[in-house]
Every structure is written in structure tokens, then in C-alpha cells.
Design an enzyme around this catalytic site. Structure first.
Site, PDB file in Angstrom:
ATOM      1  N   SER A 125       0.830  -1.197   0.000  1.00 17.09           N
ATOM      2  CA  SER A 125       0.000   0.000   0.000  1.00 17.09           C
ATOM      3  C   SER A 125       0.868   1.252   0.000  1.00 17.09           C
ATOM      4  CB  SER A 125      -0.842  -0.026   1.283  1.00 17.09           C
ATOM      5  OG  SER A 125      -1.425   1.224   1.516  1.00 17.09           O
ATOM      6  N   TYR A 149      -1.556  -1.236  10.866  1.00 17.39           N
ATOM      7  CA  TYR A 149      -1.851  -1.738   9.512  1.00 17.39           C
ATOM      8  C   TYR A 149      -0.655  -1.482   8.590  1.00 17.39           C
ATOM      9  CZ  TYR A 149      -3.484  -1.795   4.723  1.00 17.39           C
ATOM     10  OH  TYR A 149      -3.573  -2.034   3.373  1.00 17.39           O
ATOM     11  N   LYS A 153       2.259  -4.060   6.680  1.00 18.82           N
ATOM     12  CA  LYS A 153       2.628  -4.079   5.254  1.00 18.82           C
ATOM     13  C   LYS A 153       4.144  -3.924   5.091  1.00 18.82           C
ATOM     14  CE  LYS A 153      -1.404  -4.602   3.397  1.00 18.82           C
ATOM     15  NZ  LYS A 153      -1.747  -5.874   2.779  1.00 18.82           N
TER      16      LYS A 153
HETATM   17  P1  NAD Z   1     -11.058  -6.910   1.386  1.00 14.58           P
HETATM   18  O1  NAD Z   1     -11.216  -6.926   2.852  1.00 14.58           O
HETATM   19  O2  NAD Z   1     -12.232  -6.601   0.535  1.00 14.58           O
HETATM   20  O3  NAD Z   1     -10.479  -8.314   0.899  1.00 14.58           O
HETATM   21  C1  NAD Z   1      -9.601  -9.086   1.696  1.00 14.58           C
HETATM   22  C2  NAD Z   1     -10.128 -10.517   1.697  1.00 14.58           C
HETATM   23  O4  NAD Z   1      -9.253 -11.326   2.485  1.00 14.58           O
HETATM   24  C3  NAD Z   1     -11.519 -10.629   2.323  1.00 14.58           C
HETATM   25  O5  NAD Z   1     -12.347 -11.369   1.451  1.00 14.58           O
HETATM   26  C4  NAD Z   1     -11.289 -11.369   3.642  1.00 14.58           C
HETATM   27  O6  NAD Z   1     -12.372 -12.199   3.972  1.00 14.58           O
HETATM   28  C5  NAD Z   1     -10.022 -12.154   3.321  1.00 14.58           C
HETATM   29  N1  NAD Z   1      -9.180 -12.482   4.481  1.00 14.58           N
HETATM   30  C6  NAD Z   1      -8.765 -11.647   5.472  1.00 14.58           C
HETATM   31  N2  NAD Z   1      -7.971 -12.308   6.323  1.00 14.58           N
HETATM   32  C7  NAD Z   1      -7.879 -13.577   5.865  1.00 14.58           C
HETATM   33  C8  NAD Z   1      -7.201 -14.734   6.309  1.00 14.58           C
HETATM   34  N3  NAD Z   1      -6.458 -14.718   7.418  1.00 14.58           N
HETATM   35  N4  NAD Z   1      -7.335 -15.879   5.612  1.00 14.58           N
HETATM   36  C9  NAD Z   1      -8.083 -15.914   4.484  1.00 14.58           C
HETATM   37  N5  NAD Z   1      -8.754 -14.859   4.017  1.00 14.58           N
HETATM   38  C10 NAD Z   1      -8.639 -13.697   4.690  1.00 14.58           C
HETATM   39  O7  NAD Z   1      -9.849  -5.918   1.048  1.00 14.58           O
HETATM   40  P2  NAD Z   1      -9.359  -5.349  -0.352  1.00 14.58           P
HETATM   41  O8  NAD Z   1      -9.698  -3.914  -0.405  1.00 14.58           O
HETATM   42  O9  NAD Z   1      -9.745  -6.237  -1.459  1.00 14.58           O
HETATM   43  O10 NAD Z   1      -7.783  -5.429  -0.122  1.00 14.58           O
HETATM   44  C11 NAD Z   1      -7.025  -6.537  -0.558  1.00 14.58           C
HETATM   45  C12 NAD Z   1      -5.577  -6.332  -0.134  1.00 14.58           C
HETATM   46  O11 NAD Z   1      -5.090  -5.119  -0.682  1.00 14.58           O
HETATM   47  C13 NAD Z   1      -5.386  -6.234   1.382  1.00 14.58           C
HETATM   48  O12 NAD Z   1      -4.190  -6.909   1.717  1.00 14.58           O
HETATM   49  C14 NAD Z   1      -5.246  -4.747   1.630  1.00 14.58           C
HETATM   50  O13 NAD Z   1      -4.473  -4.480   2.756  1.00 14.58           O
HETATM   51  C15 NAD Z   1      -4.535  -4.303   0.355  1.00 14.58           C
HETATM   52  N6  NAD Z   1      -4.768  -2.897   0.028  1.00 14.58           N
HETATM   53  C16 NAD Z   1      -6.063  -2.431  -0.066  1.00 14.58           C
HETATM   54  C17 NAD Z   1      -6.300  -1.092  -0.346  1.00 14.58           C
HETATM   55  C18 NAD Z   1      -7.697  -0.543  -0.397  1.00 14.58           C
HETATM   56  O14 NAD Z   1      -7.866   0.654  -0.268  1.00 14.58           O
HETATM   57  N7  NAD Z   1      -8.734  -1.349  -0.604  1.00 14.58           N
HETATM   58  C19 NAD Z   1      -5.206  -0.227  -0.553  1.00 14.58           C
HETATM   59  C20 NAD Z   1      -3.912  -0.733  -0.464  1.00 14.58           C
HETATM   60  C21 NAD Z   1      -3.701  -2.071  -0.175  1.00 14.58           C
HETATM   61  C1  WQD Z   2      -9.366   9.786   1.154  1.00 15.39           C
HETATM   62  C2  WQD Z   2      -9.526  11.273   1.436  1.00 15.39           C
HETATM   63  C3  WQD Z   2      -9.756  11.797   3.769  1.00 15.39           C
HETATM   64  C4  WQD Z   2     -13.627   9.775   4.299  1.00 15.39           C
HETATM   65  C5  WQD Z   2      -6.826   4.669   3.129  1.00 15.39           C
HETATM   66  C6  WQD Z   2      -5.735   3.967   3.894  1.00 15.39           C
HETATM   67  C7  WQD Z   2      -4.663   3.507   2.945  1.00 15.39           C
HETATM   68  C8  WQD Z   2      -5.241   2.674   1.809  1.00 15.39           C
HETATM   69  C9  WQD Z   2      -6.391   3.372   1.145  1.00 15.39           C
HETATM   70  C10 WQD Z   2      -5.111   0.369   2.417  1.00 15.39           C
HETATM   71  C11 WQD Z   2      -8.723  11.755   2.640  1.00 15.39           C
HETATM   72  C12 WQD Z   2     -11.030  12.143   3.035  1.00 15.39           C
HETATM   73  C13 WQD Z   2     -12.447  10.283   3.764  1.00 15.39           C
HETATM   74  C14 WQD Z   2     -14.631  10.679   4.740  1.00 15.39           C
HETATM   75  C15 WQD Z   2     -13.234  12.513   4.049  1.00 15.39           C
HETATM   76  N1  WQD Z   2      -5.763   1.429   2.274  1.00 15.39           N
HETATM   77  N2  WQD Z   2     -12.257  11.630   3.634  1.00 15.39           N
HETATM   78  N3  WQD Z   2     -14.394  12.016   4.593  1.00 15.39           N
HETATM   79  O1  WQD Z   2      -7.017   7.705   3.967  1.00 15.39           O
HETATM   80  O2  WQD Z   2      -6.161   8.098   1.613  1.00 15.39           O
HETATM   81  O3  WQD Z   2      -6.269   5.819   2.488  1.00 15.39           O
HETATM   82  O4  WQD Z   2      -7.340   3.791   2.121  1.00 15.39           O
HETATM   83  O5  WQD Z   2      -3.930   0.187   2.252  1.00 15.39           O
HETATM   84  O6  WQD Z   2      -3.761   2.776   3.700  1.00 15.39           O
HETATM   85  O7  WQD Z   2      -5.190   4.862   4.836  1.00 15.39           O
HETATM   86  O8  WQD Z   2      -8.369   6.930   1.959  1.00 15.39           O
HETATM   87  O9  WQD Z   2     -10.716   7.030   1.293  1.00 15.39           O
HETATM   88  O10 WQD Z   2     -10.161   7.060   3.752  1.00 15.39           O
HETATM   89  O11 WQD Z   2      -9.627   9.062   2.358  1.00 15.39           O
HETATM   90  O12 WQD Z   2     -13.082  13.720   3.944  1.00 15.39           O
HETATM   91  O13 WQD Z   2     -15.681  10.286   5.251  1.00 15.39           O
HETATM   92  O14 WQD Z   2     -10.891  11.525   1.762  1.00 15.39           O
HETATM   93  O15 WQD Z   2      -9.474  12.736   4.761  1.00 15.39           O
HETATM   94  O16 WQD Z   2      -8.281  13.050   2.357  1.00 15.39           O
HETATM   95  P1  WQD Z   2      -6.907   7.255   2.592  1.00 15.39           P
HETATM   96  P2  WQD Z   2      -9.801   7.454   2.371  1.00 15.39           P
END
Ligand code: NAD
Ligand code: WQD
Length: 339
Positions: A125, A149, A153
Site C-alpha cells: 500500500s 496496519y 505491510k
Molecule cells: P477486502 O477486505 O475486501 O479483501 C480481503 C479478503 O481477504 C476478504 O475477502 C477477507 O475475507 C479475506 N481475508 C482476510 N484475512 C484472511 C485470512 N487470514 N485468511 C483468508 N482470508 C482472509 O480488502 P481489499 O480492499 O480487497 O484489499 C485486498 C488487499 O489489498 C489487502 O491486503 C489490503 O491491505 C490491500 N490494500 C487495499 C487497499 C484498499 O484501499 N482497498 C489499498 C492498499 C492495499
Molecule cells: C481519502 C480522502 C480523507 C472519508 C486509506 C488507507 C490507505 C489505503 C487506502 C489500504 C482523505 C477524506 C475520507 C470521509 C473525508 N488502504 N475523507 N471524509 O485515507 O487516503 O487511504 O485507504 O492500504 O492505507 O489509509 O483513503 O478514502 O479514507 O480518504 O473527507 O468520510 O478523503 O481525509 O483526504 P486514505 P480514504
């Protein structure tokens, strides 16, 4: 047909990636414990791909279950999405996050080693860059994290680098996602968070359909174009395609690479709000409130390396991201719950 084990393949990014894998000619096998997703997503993926998909409802920390999966299937590569992802919750429950994310990855890597599986794509991330000194963010920028979190990572990234140092025949792709939003264009897959969404886009779509009264905008005094936070939103379908390109790279050239997946352009909270309003042709009610603890002003990717290494370039605009997110919300008013 190469077999790809997709951990967390029922989740938001995983489900879209499974669809892309089929488009690219791979077979996907999914393992997911359904802790943050619904089994009905599998049916939808099968409907889209017109394929019966092997699904194991297991936790990646369950070594015996993983061992069985690798014994029953000759896995060529793993895409590892499974993990917990809510920043705020990780501050409240650090042990759960370290246990799930770090131990889960450790167990997976051990079982891969026992089965001589050498290829892994890992979901990292942009959060690992902390508060960057400058933007756009390049992959070599200093790393820092402020919550469990993000730390999970970063620790996993370091684990993977150590494993590569010890065994250079491993092929490892570390993908640093920026802000994934949007949904499959046909509205069959999308983002369906439990409870009140933490993230901007799923929150706005709920306001758009009247399920939430208004958006709280967290601060309008950042040094940005309109004072609100700026992020690099990437359409989840573009992001999913990045994974099949990363796999292709791992299968043709060995090594470890770390790459940003973003669009290279940032939008402010209010720009996103206005985009939704334009599509809906009505105002999205919002209130400016205090900054959210831990937020940064501006974050967007430098995408040159992704383009050079993977030939990855995003195709979808912010309008498409918002339109597809809204379409999913409208077609699935209660998310996947009604299936
Ligand atoms: P999500 O929660 O929708 O999907 C994750 C899936 O993993 C879920 O279906 C959950 O049931 C499963 N899971 C969790 N722990 C598990 C375990 N121990 N064993 C088996 N299954 C398990 O999340 P997402 O948004 O699809 O994110 C996927 C990956 O990408 C995550 O690792 C997350 O940290 C990373 N990521 C997400 C974002 C984002 O904003 N969505 C941003 C950066 C990185
Ligand atoms: C985006 C912008 C908020 C909600 C997060 C995790 C990051 C990654 C992606 C996993 C910011 C603003 C948000 C609201 C708002 N996930 N906001 N009102 O914080 O950039 O990233 O998700 O890896 O690790 O930190 O995403 O969508 O929460 O926020 O004003 O109700 O929207 O302040 O500027 P963020 P976000």
C-alpha cells in the site's frame, strides 16, 4: 493454463482480479476465510467468467488447509490479498492485525516453500510512504508508517526482501496500491464494506442514495488546491489488470520488484464530491469537520516505473470510477447481502 492461488479472492480487489486473470488466460483458485466478504461473490465471479471456480473457505494461517490446497493443485503462483485493511481498527486491535497479516503471510510463504512454489505477488500500500516530502511518490522514497496496519505491510515487504536475498530463484512482485475505487462496469462486483464506510468513495455513494445524510469532509485547511486532502484514485479494474501484468513479468523474468499502482494524478475530496454530483445531477450534501488523525495532505504516485517495467498505464478516468461505483450502489442497494 497456469494456476494462480488468489488469497482473499472473494474481497474487493481480489474478486475483480480473478475476473482479469480469466481474461488473461489464467486459472484462479481462491482461498478466503470470508472474514470481510460474502460467499455470494463467488457465484457472481462464476457468472462473469462462465467458469466454475475452485474455492477453499479457509484461513491462510491454517497450515494444514494450505498444504492440502497446494497438494491438490499444482500452483504456479500466488497473489496474496488476504489481510485486514482498516487503519483505525488496526490502532485499536494491533495484535489482530499483526497476527492476521504477518502470521498469515509467514504461513503462506512456508507452505509455498515446502511445495517449491516460487512466484508471489503481494498487496502492499502507498501507506508505507507515510507523509511524503514531495509528490509524485517514487518507489525509492523513504518509508515510514504510523499505525499497525501500515507497519504490517512494511514488515511483510521486508520479510519478502529477506526471502529473496536467501533464495534468488524466488520471483516476487510487491505492488503498492494508491486509492482503489470503482467497480466492475456491469455492476456485478464492487466495494461492499461492513457498517459505515471509512473510505471516501463508498461513503459518498451511500450519501448519494440517501442511506447517509451527508459527507463529513475531514479538514479544508491542507495546503492543496481547495484545502481538502488530495489522493490518487485508481479504478479497481485498472488495478486488477496491473496484477495480471505483474504475473506475466514474474513468469518471464525472474527477480523481485516493487512498483506503484496509481494513475499519477491526484484529486481533492471536493473534486471527487463534485464529480459524483455532476454524474447524479444533484448536490452531495457535505460538512467540513476537523481533520482526521493520521491523514496527510497529498499523496499521488509516480507511475513511470510501472509503465517501464509492466507496460502498465491506467485507462479509466475519475468520471468512470465514480460512475461505476454509483452503478454498483444503485444495482446492489444492500451490497451483496440480498444474494
Ligand atoms: P477486502 O477486505 O475486501 O479483501 C480481503 C479478503 O481477504 C476478504 O475477502 C477477507 O475475507 C479475506 N481475508 C482476510 N484475512 C484472511 C485470512 N487470514 N485468511 C483468508 N482470508 C482472509 O480488502 P481489499 O480492499 O480487497 O484489499 C485486498 C488487499 O489489498 C489487502 O491486503 C489490503 O491491505 C490491500 N490494500 C487495499 C487497499 C484498499 O484501499 N482497498 C489499498 C492498499 C492495499
Ligand atoms: C481519502 C480522502 C480523507 C472519508 C486509506 C488507507 C490507505 C489505503 C487506502 C489500504 C482523505 C477524506 C475520507 C470521509 C473525508 N488502504 N475523507 N471524509 O485515507 O487516503 O487511504 O485507504 O492500504 O492505507 O489509509 O483513503 O478514502 O479514507 O480518504 O473527507 O468520510 O478523503 O481525509 O483526504 P486514505 P480514504
Amino acid at each position: 493454463m497456469k494456476k494462480i492461488l488468489v488469497t482473499g479472492g472473494i474481497g474487493y480487489i481480489g474478486s475483480h482480479t480473478v475476473v482479469e486473470l480469466y481474461k488473461a488466460g489464467y486459472e484462479a483458485i481462491i482461498v478466503d476465510n470470508l472474514s470481510n466478504s460474502k460467499k455470494s461473490v463467488l457465484k457472481r465471479i462464476e457468472q462473469i467468467t462462465q467458469t466454475e471456480i475452485k474455492f477453499y473457505e479457509n484461513d491462510v494461517r491454517d497450515v494444514a488447509a494450505l498444504d492440502k490446497i497446494f497438494t491438490e493443485n499444482k500452483i504456479d503462483a500466488v497473489i496474496h490479498f488476504a489481510g485486514l485493511k482498516a487503519v483505525g481498527e488496526s490502532v485499536e486491535k494491533p495484535l489482530e492485525y499483526y497476527n492476521n497479516n504477518i502470521i498469515g503471510t509467514l504461513r503462506l510463504l512456508e507452505v509455498m516453500k515446502n511445495h517449491n512454489c516460487k512466484n508471489i505477488v503481494f498487496s502492499s500500500s502507498a501507506t508505507v510512504y507515510g507523509n511524503p516530502h514531495t509528490v509524485p511518490i517514487e518507489e525509492h522514497f523513504p518509508l515510514s508508517v504510523t499505525n499497525p496496519y501500515g507497519r504490517s505491510k512494511l514488515i511483510i515487504e521486508e520479510m519478502l526482501q529477506d526471502i529473496y536475498k536467501a533464495d534468488a530463484s524466488m520471483n516476487i512482485a510487491i505492488l503498492r496500491y494508491f486509492n482503489p475505487i470503482g467497480a466492475l462496469e456491469n455492476g456485478l462486483l464492487g466495494e461492499d464494506p461492513n457498517g459505515i464506510p471509512n473510505n471516501l468513495c463508498p461513503y459518498i455513494t451511500k450519501v448519494a442514495v440517501g442511506k447517509l445524510s451527508h459527507l463529513n469532509v475531514f479538514g479544508n485547511d491542507y495546503p492543496t488546491i481547495d484545502g481538502t486532502g488530495v489522493r490518487d484514485y485508481i479504478h479497481v479494474v485498472d488495478l486488477a489488470r496491473g496484477h495480471s501484468l505483474a504475473l506475466q513479468k514474474l513468469f518471464t523474468e525472474s527477480g523481485l520488484f516493487i512498483v506503484n499502482l496509481g494513475t499519477g494524478r491526484g484529486y481533492s475530496v471536493l473534486e471527487v464530491v463534485h464529480e459524483f454530483a455532476k454524474i447524479l445531477d444533484k448536490e452531495i450534501p457535505y460538512k467540513i469537520v476537523e481533520r482526521r488523525a493520521g491523514d496527510i495532505a497529498t499523496c499521488y504516485a509516480d507511475c513511470k516505473f510501472a509503465e517501464k517495467l509492466l507496460n502498465f498505464k491506467t485507462e479509466k478516468t475519475l468520471t468512470e470510477m465514480c460512475r461505476d461505483a454509483l452503478n454498483f450502489q444503485l444495482k446492489n442497494p444492500n451490497g451483496y447481502e440480498d444474494d
